[in-house]
Motif scaffolding. Structure first.
Motif, PDB file in Angstrom:
ATOM      1  N   TYR A  12     -28.079 -81.383 -39.145  1.00  0.00           N
ATOM      2  CA  TYR A  12     -29.189 -80.484 -39.421  1.00  0.00           C
ATOM      3  C   TYR A  12     -28.698 -79.040 -39.582  1.00  0.00           C
ATOM      4  CZ  TYR A  12     -34.126 -79.186 -39.153  1.00  0.00           C
ATOM      5  OH  TYR A  12     -35.388 -78.738 -39.440  1.00  0.00           O
ATOM      6  N   LYS A  17     -31.998 -76.471 -42.821  1.00  0.00           N
ATOM      7  CA  LYS A  17     -33.268 -77.135 -42.524  1.00  0.00           C
ATOM      8  C   LYS A  17     -33.919 -77.731 -43.772  1.00  0.00           C
ATOM      9  CE  LYS A  17     -34.829 -74.579 -38.489  1.00  0.00           C
ATOM     10  NZ  LYS A  17     -35.880 -73.713 -37.960  1.00  0.00           N
ATOM     11  N   THR A  18     -33.972 -76.939 -44.821  1.00  0.00           N
ATOM     12  CA  THR A  18     -34.733 -77.379 -45.990  1.00  0.00           C
ATOM     13  C   THR A  18     -34.148 -78.643 -46.607  1.00  0.00           C
ATOM     14  OG1 THR A  18     -35.244 -75.094 -46.419  1.00  0.00           O
ATOM     15  CG2 THR A  18     -35.646 -76.641 -48.220  1.00  0.00           C
ATOM     16  N   THR A  19     -32.808 -78.605 -46.806  1.00  0.00           N
ATOM     17  CA  THR A  19     -32.173 -79.754 -47.437  1.00  0.00           C
ATOM     18  C   THR A  19     -32.369 -81.010 -46.607  1.00  0.00           C
ATOM     19  OG1 THR A  19     -30.523 -78.211 -48.202  1.00  0.00           O
ATOM     20  CG2 THR A  19     -30.024 -80.537 -48.490  1.00  0.00           C
ATOM     21  N   SER A  21     -34.685 -81.558 -44.430  1.00  0.00           N
ATOM     22  CA  SER A  21     -36.090 -81.963 -44.455  1.00  0.00           C
ATOM     23  C   SER A  21     -36.405 -82.777 -45.699  1.00  0.00           C
ATOM     24  CB  SER A  21     -36.994 -80.728 -44.430  1.00  0.00           C
ATOM     25  OG  SER A  21     -36.829 -80.063 -43.218  1.00  0.00           O
TER      26      SER A  21
END
Lengths: 494, 152
Positions: A12, A17-19, A21
């Protein structure tokens, strides 16, 4: 598990975070292995036509195929079948309601491999006959369930008819598990379940005698569908349900039905008529005192004829406050009562008029204005009634969810108070159906047992079925999400 | 003249007053019955639960996002959700995109409103369902998918 968590944290932090997620969110749409809920998928239920045909073509041409008919008369009765290809394991299939309304709803084929049973009878058949059984099972995946016609035993009868095996039927009139059980027991080659745990199988010992299944072979309990346990299968269950609830029936209704023969006509709406191919069904109900002694398709000499819309009947069954729903249905003309005596009819008309005047002067307590909230009591239990927006909410303060009801008090679905708040603050214009679910969260599944115990099992089974279906097709499983490697969340079906 | 008067008087005697009152009473009852029958009894709040709403909701509920209103119509999938403390808005958005793209007869647009615990709007985004489906089939990459998300 801790290792998994650590790995996830590293993953993570490194990727952002975005990737992560995005990856996590899309994991659910990757083709999943052919398993769901710990069981391999069934090409008969879950496969598309091509997958089903491939499965059938790969079945051996010769060998002992087996079809067994089972009857369960324990509590809520049931009828189902189990089938086995040569050298394979038995797989059970049963038919039940996939919704709240036992008088008319979507049907569903469920896995009844481990369902409890009292009697069975088995037949060895050839491949062609076996395939006919499989095809019938597939056809019944999309059948409408009605307690009074296409019920669980009707499914068994359909398989028997399609295959032509000389198996017993579920009796004349409305198919019912009790009749199926009696007819199975009349046959010489039937098997009675002598296990203490009725979900266990009977097996043949070395002398060819049927004996209880040894404990090491016990595959029962774990995967038994709640559907089979909780749903109404036939009028026998309806009879039992009514008799159990007789204490709650108001005196005015009791005096009307006492020692009477009632012919209930269940009226379908236009869309339902198109699906069912008929305008209505009937149920003949015989009362001795206030106890139901018989329910069948009709009665010989009806004293009272009741005509009611199928949704109204379902609402009366489902609501916590059946008298309000009944009175409002009567006032609206959704329920009509005709007596065999003219004098009684005049009285009924007069009472109906007074009831309607009463309904107009003093509407249902559940008809509240938007923004209003008040405390009410139903059966001495406190509830909060509110209307934050379009929907009317009835909340038991001890529960995490609220029941969405209509102004007659009949349940429409469930939501959470938080969901209702979100709709209120949203600027996007939600429709009236927004945020209302039959089965919001697993916690609600467990808690949302209504007084007739209909919905829980149906929904669990349905969602489990959906999950397997989506997985089979290599698409997103609505129930199966892999949450960041930390855990495996199986939202529905558990 | 006298005979005519007598006939009129006799005619009046033929319908007693009490019978007229009774007939009037029944007429009023009948009229009231008809009028009352014509007045509709209100029924509000009937809902037909859309299984597609539930399908998307199940994906959110499985991730502990339980305060979420899903509304699938012919025009769009609208999702208004409150994020639990341990999940970020982006993840909620992508779960919705993934689940909404798999429903039966999907509408062309997905709109997602994400609120925080205090019910303050964090983000509103929309995307075409066909774009999400293209991503899932590998026709477009993650960059293109992200570029296609419109933040309102």
């Amino acid at each position: 598990m801790q290792q998994f968590i650590n790995m996830f944290e590293v993953f993570y932090l490194r990727l952002g975070k975005t990737t992560v997620s995005i990856l996590i969110a899309f994991l659910m749409v990757l083709p999943a292995p052919a398993m769901a809920g710990g069981k391999y998928l069934d090409p008969v239920l879950d496969g598309n036509d091509e997958e089903f045909n491939n499965y059938v073509n790969n079945l051996p041409q010769s060998g002992e195929y087996e079809i067994c008919i089972y009857a369960d008369t324990e509590g809520i009765g049931h009828g189902f079948i189990k089938i086995r290809p040569p050298g394979g394991e038995f797989k059970g299939y049963g038919f039940g309601p996939n919704g709240w309304n036992p008088f008319y709803t979507d049907g569903i084929i469920v896995d009844d491999t481990d369902h409890v049973w009292n009697s069975k009878i088995c037949y060895f058949v050839n491949k062609d006959t076996y395939v006919k059984a499989l095809q019938t099972i597939r056809e019944w995946r999309n059948k409408t369930y009605t307690l009074q016609q296409t019920n669980c035993v009707a499914f068994v009868n359909a398989v028997v008819n399609a295959t032509g095996i000389p198996a017993p039927s579920g009796g004349l009139g409305i198919p019912r598990p009790g009749a199926l059980d009696e007819n199975i027991r009349l046959r010489n080659n039937s098997v009675k379940n002598t296990n203490t745990d009725k979900s266990k199988e009977m097996v043949k010992d070395s002398s060819g005698k049927w004996v209880p299944e040894p404990p090491e072979n016990d595959s029962s309990q774990a995967n038994q569908t709640a559907l089979s346990k909780n749903s109404l299968c036939s009028p026998d269950d309806l009879q039992e349900t009514i008799n159990q609830q007789v204490g709650a029936i108001p005196a005015e209704i009791k005096s009307m039905i006492e020692n009477k023969q009632v012919l209930l006509t269940i009226e379908y709406d236009q869309a339902q008529q198109q699906v069912a191919g008929r305008r209505s069904d009937t149920l003949g109900i015989v009362f001795q005192g206030t106890q139901v002694t018989k329910i069948d398709q009709t009665v010989d000499n009806p004293d009272i004829m009741v005509y009611a819309k199928v949704r109204t009947i379902s609402d009366i069954f489902m609501t916590k406050d059946p008298m309000v729903t009944y009175r409002m249905g009567l006032a609206r003309g959704d329920i009509r009562i005709v007596h065999s005596s003219t004098a009684q009819n005049i009285l009924i008309s007069g009472a109906g008029l007074l009831n309607k005047v009463g309904a107009l002067i003093s509407p249902s307590q559940y008809l509240i204005k938007t923004g209003e909230q008040r405390d009410i009591e139903i059966g001495r239990k406190p509830y909060v009634l509110s209307r934050p927006g379009n929907i009317i909410l009835l909340q038991d303060k001890t529960q995490p969810y609220a029941t969405v009801i209509n102004s007659d008090g009949a349940p429409q679905g469930y939501t959470t108070p938080g969901t209702a708040q979100v709709i209120k603050i949203s600027s996007k214009g939600h429709s009236p159906n927004s945020g209302v679910y039959m089965n919001p969260i697993p916690a609600i599944q467990r808690l949302a047992l209504n007084r007739f115990s209909i919905p829980y099992g149906n929904l669990v089974a349905r969602q489990a079925s959906q999950a397997t279906q989506y997985t089979m097709q290599g698409r997103a499983s609505n129930a199966k999400l892999i949450l960041g490697g930390v855990g495996f969340a199986y939202g529905y079906g558990r | 003249m006298t005979a005519e008067t007598n006939t009129q008087a006799g005619g009046k005697k033929g319908i007693p007053k009490w019978a007229k009152i009774l007939a009037g009473f029944f007429a009023i009852i009948l009229l009231a019955f008809i009028v009352v029958s014509l007045i509709p009894v209100p029924l509000e709040g009937n809902i037909n639960v859309d299984p597609r709403n539930e399908q998307i909701y199940s994906a959110l509920a499985a991730n502990n996002i339980t305060d979420a209103a899903i509304d699938v119509t012919t025009d769009r999938v609208l999702v208004s959700a409150t994020v639990p403390g341990d999940i970020d808005a982006t993840k909620v958005k992508y779960i919705v995109f993934g689940a909404a793209s798999q429903i039966r007869n999907p509408p062309p647009i997905i709109i997602v409103e994400v609120f925080d615990q205090d019910r303050k709007l964090i983000e509103t985004s929309n995307i075409g369902i066909s774009t999400v489906q293209k991503y899932l089939t590998g026709d477009i990459g993650l960059d293109e998918l992200e570029k296609s998300i419109k933040r309102v």
